[in-house]
Design a protein around this motif. Structure first.
Motif, mmCIF file in Angstrom:
data_model
loop_
_atom_site.group_PDB
_atom_site.id
_atom_site.type_symbol
_atom_site.label_atom_id
_atom_site.label_comp_id
_atom_site.label_asym_id
_atom_site.label_seq_id
_atom_site.Cartn_x
_atom_site.Cartn_y
_atom_site.Cartn_z
ATOM 1 N N ALA A 1 75.917 61.676 25.403
ATOM 2 C CA ALA A 1 76.886 60.590 26.173
ATOM 3 C C ALA A 1 78.211 60.803 25.328
ATOM 4 C CB ALA A 1 76.441 59.179 25.929
ATOM 5 N N ALA A 2 78.409 61.198 24.241
ATOM 6 C CA ALA A 2 79.591 61.207 23.447
ATOM 7 C C ALA A 2 80.558 62.447 24.111
ATOM 8 C CB ALA A 2 79.526 61.498 22.139
ATOM 9 N N VAL A 3 80.049 63.140 24.665
ATOM 10 C CA VAL A 3 80.852 64.351 25.234
ATOM 11 C C VAL A 3 81.695 63.738 26.461
ATOM 12 C CG1 VAL A 3 80.986 66.431 26.583
ATOM 13 C CG2 VAL A 3 78.964 65.979 24.726
ATOM 14 N N PRO A 4 81.220 63.028 27.496
ATOM 15 C CA PRO A 4 81.903 62.806 28.426
ATOM 16 C C PRO A 4 82.570 61.556 28.169
ATOM 17 C CG PRO A 4 79.650 62.236 29.128
ATOM 18 C CD PRO A 4 79.727 63.273 27.871
ATOM 19 N N ARG A 5 82.319 60.958 27.228
ATOM 20 C CA ARG A 5 83.219 59.710 26.492
ATOM 21 C C ARG A 5 84.559 60.178 26.176
ATOM 22 N NH1 ARG A 5 83.288 56.877 21.536
ATOM 23 N NH2 ARG A 5 83.988 54.496 21.743
ATOM 24 N N TRP A 6 84.218 61.238 25.241
ATOM 25 C CA TRP A 6 85.575 61.712 24.536
ATOM 26 C C TRP A 6 86.410 62.361 25.631
ATOM 27 C CZ3 TRP A 6 88.196 66.349 24.315
ATOM 28 C CH2 TRP A 6 89.051 66.616 23.363
ATOM 29 N N LEU A 7 86.062 62.941 26.535
ATOM 30 C CA LEU A 7 86.821 63.376 27.732
ATOM 31 C C LEU A 7 87.434 62.287 28.438
ATOM 32 C CD1 LEU A 7 84.212 66.240 28.910
ATOM 33 C CD2 LEU A 7 86.445 66.782 27.804
ATOM 34 N N LEU A 8 86.808 61.397 28.770
ATOM 35 C CA LEU A 8 87.352 60.307 29.484
ATOM 36 C C LEU A 8 88.525 59.678 28.493
ATOM 37 C CD1 LEU A 8 84.471 58.318 30.987
ATOM 38 C CD2 LEU A 8 86.267 59.646 32.429
ATOM 39 N N ARG A 9 88.420 59.671 27.391
ATOM 40 C CA ARG A 9 89.378 58.930 26.623
ATOM 41 C C ARG A 9 90.621 59.709 26.337
ATOM 42 N NH1 ARG A 9 88.135 57.219 20.084
ATOM 43 N NH2 ARG A 9 90.217 56.277 19.560
ATOM 44 N N THR A 10 90.354 61.174 26.321
ATOM 45 C CA THR A 10 91.355 62.001 26.302
ATOM 46 C C THR A 10 92.310 61.893 27.631
ATOM 47 O OG1 THR A 10 89.991 63.586 25.045
ATOM 48 C CG2 THR A 10 92.119 64.406 26.003
ATOM 49 N N GLY A 11 91.546 61.537 28.547
ATOM 50 C CA GLY A 11 92.363 61.363 30.119
ATOM 51 C C GLY A 11 92.810 60.100 29.996
ATOM 52 N N GLY A 12 92.709 59.027 29.099
ATOM 53 C CA GLY A 12 93.411 57.747 28.818
ATOM 54 C C GLY A 12 92.568 56.633 29.718
ATOM 55 N N VAL A 13 91.206 57.025 29.750
ATOM 56 C CA VAL A 13 90.131 56.075 30.037
ATOM 57 C C VAL A 13 89.130 55.688 29.020
ATOM 58 C CG1 VAL A 13 88.330 55.515 31.837
ATOM 59 C CG2 VAL A 13 90.188 56.954 32.420
ATOM 60 N N ARG A 14 89.351 54.517 28.627
ATOM 61 C CA ARG A 14 88.267 54.249 27.411
ATOM 62 C C ARG A 14 86.920 53.466 27.806
ATOM 63 N NH1 ARG A 14 90.631 54.516 22.352
ATOM 64 N NH2 ARG A 14 92.752 55.009 22.277
ATOM 65 N N TRP A 15 85.840 53.943 27.648
ATOM 66 C CA TRP A 15 84.411 53.507 27.947
ATOM 67 C C TRP A 15 83.802 53.310 26.325
ATOM 68 C CZ3 TRP A 15 81.143 55.344 32.617
ATOM 69 C CH2 TRP A 15 81.885 54.989 33.536
ATOM 70 N N SER A 16 83.094 52.414 26.166
ATOM 71 C CA SER A 16 82.250 52.029 25.099
ATOM 72 C C SER A 16 81.217 53.065 24.920
ATOM 73 C CB SER A 16 81.740 50.593 24.892
ATOM 74 O OG SER A 16 80.672 50.436 26.172
ATOM 75 N N LEU A 17 80.741 53.302 23.991
ATOM 76 C CA LEU A 17 79.498 54.118 23.838
ATOM 77 C C LEU A 17 78.196 53.702 24.613
ATOM 78 C CD1 LEU A 17 78.723 56.979 22.711
ATOM 79 C CD2 LEU A 17 77.700 55.686 20.642
ATOM 80 N N GLY A 18 78.121 52.511 24.551
ATOM 81 C CA GLY A 18 77.078 51.736 25.167
ATOM 82 C C GLY A 18 77.052 52.046 26.629
#
Length: 339
Positions: free
Chosen positions: A64-81
């Protein structure tokens, strides 16, 4: 097409039925080994199962950390949960049908794009995460070849691994060269000339070019992209550790020199998704490869069964629970008029 779902055709269902029949015939012909595996499972160490479950939980979080990092790099912040529950729901869909990866990808794209990412970023995240997962699995295979030594893989296994590693080297070379603008221009001219005669190929080339531009605009530097590759590699490594812990829980000796190769080739065979959750394919491939690398058939079957219980069967109900929760949440948002 946006929002479309590719349905598995009759070929997938026929293959699934044939594999099911083959598995039943195999079970009838291997009653003695299955009895030995059953006795091993009845004497399993509970603490070993806890260790295997812990490693699998780490694997899920890294996945799950892979797409979360990619989203965060694109300016979208999701929690790890939230990202973990989303990826587990998508994996549950992927494991429910033959060719379920198509259902899973379509649902994941829709959900991520509607939760603040937008369609373009969602596509970039899904594609980039898939590339990172494939590259990290091939890297794990390369490490397995190094650990196995000159007397490692069987003569049947070694050519397959060699071809895969050549493909990995070629992909990494192309990706490295694409960091230079002149090389990108040359590749675009070549692909453009090749695609002019076919309209569908031209559309694919344009979509890939747009995706590459989106990826570079999100993070133009090279080094930060090692983070998703690292998370993807940790995902596979923790899953391998789950397999080793399953063997330890059964009192089965771990074939360390061939473990990574057996695991990697099993994952590649399972990527065809010919059956729901790769049932029959994953079990047969992993058990056969473990036998090739020194385990008796009964021990290989027991280790494969326990590993699949932890890494697949236990995750299915959790994933579908996440899917139901996310679907209900989506319905509530829709009724409230929220985006």
């Amino acid at each position: 097409m946006r929002g479309s779902v590719a349905r598995p055709g009759w070929v997938w269902w026929v293959c699934a039925a044939l594999i099911g029949v083959a598995a039943a015939l195999f079970a009838l012909s291997r009653r003695r080994e299955l009895t030995e595996a059953y006795h091993l499972i009845t004497r399993v160490r509970p603490f070993g199962v806890v260790v295997a479950v812990t490693f699998e939980a780490v694997s899920v979080l890294c996945f799950a950390a892979v797409p979360r990092w990619l989203l965060r790099t694109g300016g979208v912040r999701w929690s790890l949960g939230r990202m973990t529950s989303t990826t587990m729901a998508a994996n549950a869909m992927a494991g429910a049908f033959p060719g379920g990866a198509a259902f899973s990808a379509a649902w994941l794209l829709r959900y991520v794009s509607r939760r603040g990412a937008g369609h373009v970023l969602a596509v970039a995240v899904v594609v980039t995460a898939g590339v990172a997962s494939a590259l990290s699995l091939l890297l794990l295979l390369a490490v397995g070849v190094l650990l196995s030594g000159p007397a490692g893989p069987d003569t049947v296994v070694r050519p397959v691994v060699t071809v895969l590693l050549i493909a990995l080297a070629a992909v990494l070379t192309v990706l490295g060269l694409c960091c230079f603008a002149p090389v990108r221009r040359v590749l675009r001219r070549i692909s453009g000339a090749a695609c002019r005669r076919a309209g569908w190929a031209a559309r694919i080339e344009a979509d890939l070019a747009g995706l590459a531009d989106q990826v570079r605009s999100v993070e133009p530097r090279l080094w930060p992209w090692l983070w998703p590759l690292t998370f993807a590699l940790l995902n596979w490594t923790a899953d391998v550790a789950c397999l080793a812990a399953s063997m330890w829980a059964l009192g089965v000796p771990v074939p360390w020199r061939g473990l990574l190769i057996a695991y990697g080739l099993t994952q590649i065979a399972g990527s065809l998704r010919l059956t729901p959750g790769n049932l029959g394919i994953a079990e047969a491939a992993l058990a056969a490869l473990l036998v090739i690398f020194g385990l008796p058939p009964g021990q290989a079957i027991a280790a494969t069964f326990l590993y699949r219980v932890v890494s697949y069967w236990a995750l299915q109900p959790i994933g579908w629970t996440c899917w139901i929760a996310l679907t209900l949440e989506n319905g509530l948002r829709t009724r409230r008029g929220e985006p």
